[in-house]
Design an enzyme around this catalytic site. Structure first.
Site, PDB file in Angstrom:
ATOM      1  N   ASP A 178       0.825  -1.209   0.000  1.00 41.57           N
ATOM      2  CA  ASP A 178       0.000   0.000   0.000  1.00 41.57           C
ATOM      3  C   ASP A 178       0.862   1.264   0.000  1.00 41.57           C
ATOM      4  O   ASP A 178       1.970   1.270   0.537  1.00 41.57           O
ATOM      5  CB  ASP A 178      -0.911  -0.029   1.250  1.00 41.57           C
ATOM      6  CG  ASP A 178      -2.080   0.930   1.123  1.00 41.57           C
ATOM      7  OD1 ASP A 178      -2.333   1.434   0.015  1.00 41.57           O
ATOM      8  OD2 ASP A 178      -2.745   1.177   2.154  1.00 41.57           O
TER       9      ASP A 178
ATOM     10  N   ASN B  20     -11.033  -2.568  -5.264  1.00 40.78           N
ATOM     11  CA  ASN B  20     -10.273  -1.625  -6.097  1.00 40.78           C
ATOM     12  C   ASN B  20     -10.918  -1.395  -7.470  1.00 40.78           C
ATOM     13  O   ASN B  20     -10.591  -0.419  -8.152  1.00 40.78           O
ATOM     14  CB  ASN B  20      -8.815  -2.091  -6.278  1.00 40.78           C
ATOM     15  CG  ASN B  20      -7.956  -1.961  -5.034  1.00 40.78           C
ATOM     16  OD1 ASN B  20      -7.026  -2.743  -4.822  1.00 40.78           O
ATOM     17  ND2 ASN B  20      -8.247  -0.979  -4.184  1.00 40.78           N
TER      18      ASN B  20
END
Ligand code: IPE
Ligand code: IPE
Ligand code: MG
Length: 263
Positions: free
Chosen positions: A31, A79
């Site tokens: 991330d 996502n």
């Protein structure tokens, strides 16, 4: 905000890691690509591109450390809700990464696996993925799982549905549903649970990753943004893991007794 590394932590060299307690399976939530780019006044896509370079270093370092399974969260089922241009760029980068790294995966004996709803991946990139899965299928030095269009809750629901179907069809009895049979219906049935989970970028959440499999995994959070994460950061995470006592519900004394008996 605090991250996991213990106070007084000193960075180590790969050769200083204890060979006996190298995590067999490391999972990583990669991330911080967007923030890496934003800090440099760049487009988020540049962060994803830079993040791809980090993947290569970390895969090689994990293999060198003797990790048998590495699972990377590359794209979550959530996502897909990102702006279409970003999703498109991520899919293009995935295809590019898989094509460019195939020779290295072959050279280093890395077997690629994919976990997630890969049928949602656009046809062109899915074909490249399938080609890499096929070509690396006989490799045996390390298993690299890419979590693509993956969500832990969806995975658990699918496992429950597939068990229910078997019961309905009469091929499984209700009494046979236990933790082992449940786990064997998950996408990760041929991979042991992660020993260590690393999340970069300072976020301290699981974000729907491997919800079942992380039950007893050691968690390691670092402020480092994924594009900046490299070999030394992986060694630091493994070193921190090696300082933990994994009790699995038992007492510390019980674990010491077991060690004494083994000697
Ligand atoms: C991780 O970086 C990559 C993916 C989720 C695909 P992000 O894109 O989430 O980066 P941040 O969290 O916005 O910085
Ligand atoms: C998790 O990161 C998914 C990947 C790293 C692929 P996100 O950036 O999507 O997670 P949230 O939305 O911050 O929880
Ligand atoms: Mg993020």
């Amino acid at each position: 905000m605090t991250s996991t590394p213990s106070p007084g932590f000193k960075s180590k060299h790969m050769s200083e890691l204890s060979r006996e307690t190298i995590p067999q399976h490391i999972a990583i939530i990669m991330d911080g690509n967007g923030r890496w780019a934003k800090k440099r006044l760049m487009n988020r896509i540049n962060g994803h591109r830079k993040g791809m370079d980090a993947v290569k270093d970390v895969v090689l370092a994990a293999r060198e450390a003797g990790v048998s399974y590495l699972t990377l969260f590359a794209f979550s089922s959530e996502n897909w809700k990102r702006p279409p241009e970003e999703v498109k760029a991520l899919m293009l980068l995935l295809g590019k990464y898989l094509k460019s790294e195939l020779p290295l995966m072959m050279d280093k004996g890395i077997r690629l696996r994919a976990v997630g709803n890969i049928e949602k991946i656009p046809p062109k990139e899915r074909a490249v993925l399938q080609d890499s899965l096929d070509k690396t299928s006989k490799n045996s030095d390390m298993v690299l799982s890419l979590a693509l269009s993956y969500g832990g809750r969806g995975e658990i629901v699918s496992a429950a549905r597939s068990l229910a179907e078997k019961v309905q069809a009469g091929s499984l009895s209700l009494e046979d549903i236990d933790e082992d049979s449940f786990a064997s219906n998950l996408l990760t049935s041929d991979v042991p649970d992660p020993d260590l989970l690393i999340r970069t970028s300072g976020e301290m959440r699981i974000s729907n990753f491997l919800l079942w499999q992380l039950a007893y995994t050691e968690l390691y959070f670092t402020e480092t943004l994924w594009p900046d994460f490299g070999r030394d950061d992986l060694i630091a995470a493994i070193s921190d893991f090696q300082s933990r006592e994994r009790r699995f519900g038992k007492t510390s004394d019980q674990l010491v007794e077991k060690k004494v008996k083994l000697c």
